[in-house]
Design a protein around this motif. Structure first.
Motif, PDB file in Angstrom:
ATOM      1  N   ALA A  11       4.563  13.924  19.997  1.00  0.00           N
ATOM      2  CA  ALA A  11       5.207  14.968  20.271  1.00  0.00           C
ATOM      3  C   ALA A  11       5.598  15.298  21.812  1.00  0.00           C
ATOM      4  N   ARG A  12       4.625  14.954  22.450  1.00  0.00           N
ATOM      5  CA  ARG A  12       4.586  14.727  24.186  1.00  0.00           C
ATOM      6  C   ARG A  12       5.873  14.029  24.685  1.00  0.00           C
ATOM      7  N   VAL A  13       5.726  12.864  24.035  1.00  0.00           N
ATOM      8  CA  VAL A  13       6.695  11.686  24.465  1.00  0.00           C
ATOM      9  C   VAL A  13       8.277  12.252  24.089  1.00  0.00           C
ATOM     10  N   ALA A  14       8.333  12.647  22.887  1.00  0.00           N
ATOM     11  CA  ALA A  14       9.566  13.067  22.313  1.00  0.00           C
ATOM     12  C   ALA A  14      10.021  14.301  23.226  1.00  0.00           C
ATOM     13  N   ILE A  15       9.261  15.332  23.621  1.00  0.00           N
ATOM     14  CA  ILE A  15       9.570  16.389  24.629  1.00  0.00           C
ATOM     15  C   ILE A  15      10.003  15.783  25.767  1.00  0.00           C
ATOM     16  N   GLY A  16       9.338  14.851  26.222  1.00  0.00           N
ATOM     17  CA  GLY A  16       9.595  14.213  27.507  1.00  0.00           C
ATOM     18  C   GLY A  16      11.143  13.510  27.370  1.00  0.00           C
ATOM     19  N   ASN A  17      11.464  12.862  26.295  1.00  0.00           N
ATOM     20  CA  ASN A  17      12.671  12.304  26.246  1.00  0.00           C
ATOM     21  C   ASN A  17      13.920  13.470  25.871  1.00  0.00           C
ATOM     22  N   VAL A  18      13.483  14.447  25.554  1.00  0.00           N
ATOM     23  CA  VAL A  18      14.425  15.606  25.331  1.00  0.00           C
ATOM     24  C   VAL A  18      14.728  16.037  26.707  1.00  0.00           C
ATOM     25  N   GLU A  19      13.578  16.247  27.572  1.00  0.00           N
ATOM     26  CA  GLU A  19      13.852  16.799  28.860  1.00  0.00           C
ATOM     27  C   GLU A  19      14.714  15.950  29.741  1.00  0.00           C
ATOM     28  N   SER A  20      14.678  14.614  29.325  1.00  0.00           N
ATOM     29  CA  SER A  20      15.419  13.655  30.263  1.00  0.00           C
ATOM     30  C   SER A  20      16.943  13.877  29.847  1.00  0.00           C
ATOM     31  N   ALA A  21      17.140  14.154  28.778  1.00  0.00           N
ATOM     32  CA  ALA A  21      18.575  14.168  28.159  1.00  0.00           C
ATOM     33  C   ALA A  21      19.018  15.746  28.890  1.00  0.00           C
ATOM     34  N   TRP A  57       0.373  19.654  12.234  1.00  0.00           N
ATOM     35  CA  TRP A  57       1.067  20.847  12.906  1.00  0.00           C
ATOM     36  C   TRP A  57       0.328  21.285  14.044  1.00  0.00           C
ATOM     37  N   GLU A  58      -0.971  21.427  13.853  1.00  0.00           N
ATOM     38  CA  GLU A  58      -1.754  21.856  15.133  1.00  0.00           C
ATOM     39  C   GLU A  58      -1.571  20.866  16.229  1.00  0.00           C
ATOM     40  N   ALA A  59      -1.721  19.337  16.226  1.00  0.00           N
ATOM     41  CA  ALA A  59      -1.497  18.649  17.141  1.00  0.00           C
ATOM     42  C   ALA A  59      -0.060  18.651  17.644  1.00  0.00           C
ATOM     43  N   ILE A  60       0.856  18.849  17.080  1.00  0.00           N
ATOM     44  CA  ILE A  60       2.257  18.831  17.327  1.00  0.00           C
ATOM     45  C   ILE A  60       2.577  20.151  17.970  1.00  0.00           C
TER      46      ILE A  60
END
Length: 129
Positions: free
Chosen positions: A52-62, A86-89
């Motif tokens: 989730a953290r990496v995906a959010i970082g990729n969203v931020e880059s876009a 769900w908790e970790a995400i």
């Protein structure tokens, strides 16, 4: 109205016919984004929070390439392969969006395009023109 497309450079964008993100006016829509590195390899195997953290970082880059940032996000959608994660995400989402508080939805899906992917995130941002 001008349309700006943001590409991640993966081969799939042209094959499938999509953009990582599209900005039209003050609205930016970010496609479903997963935890992949620059070469398209999945990052964070077996760790839904890290993915989730990496995906959010990729969203931020876009978003940055489209002239925005996480602070402009008004909506997120999280697709997860195991709702028990769900908790970790959610914790990773909260770290990124604690002060923003976008409307959000998390739903369990039967699978994502690669079995190693545990979460996929979409975002919508609204910015001043």
């Amino acid at each position: 109205m001008a349309r700006k497309r943001v590409a991640s450079g993966t081969e799939w964008e042209s094959k499938v016919g999509y953009s990582r993100a599209v900005r039209v006016g003050d609205r930016i829509e970010v496609s479903g984004t997963t935890a992949t590195d620059e070469s398209g390899e999945v990052v964070g195997h077996g760790d839904p929070g890290e993915q989730a953290r990496v995906a959010i970082g990729n969203v931020e880059s876009a978003l940055l390439e489209a002239g925005s940032g996480l602070g402009d996000v008004v909506r997120t959608r999280l697709y997860v392969t195991d709702v028990d994660d769900w908790e970790a995400i959610g914790r990773a989402h909260g770290e990124a969006f604690e002060d923003v508080g976008p409307a959000t939805t998390m739903v369990e899906v039967s699978g994502l395009v690669d079995p190693a992917m545990l979460v996929e995130i979409e975002a919508i941002a609204v910015v001043e023109e």
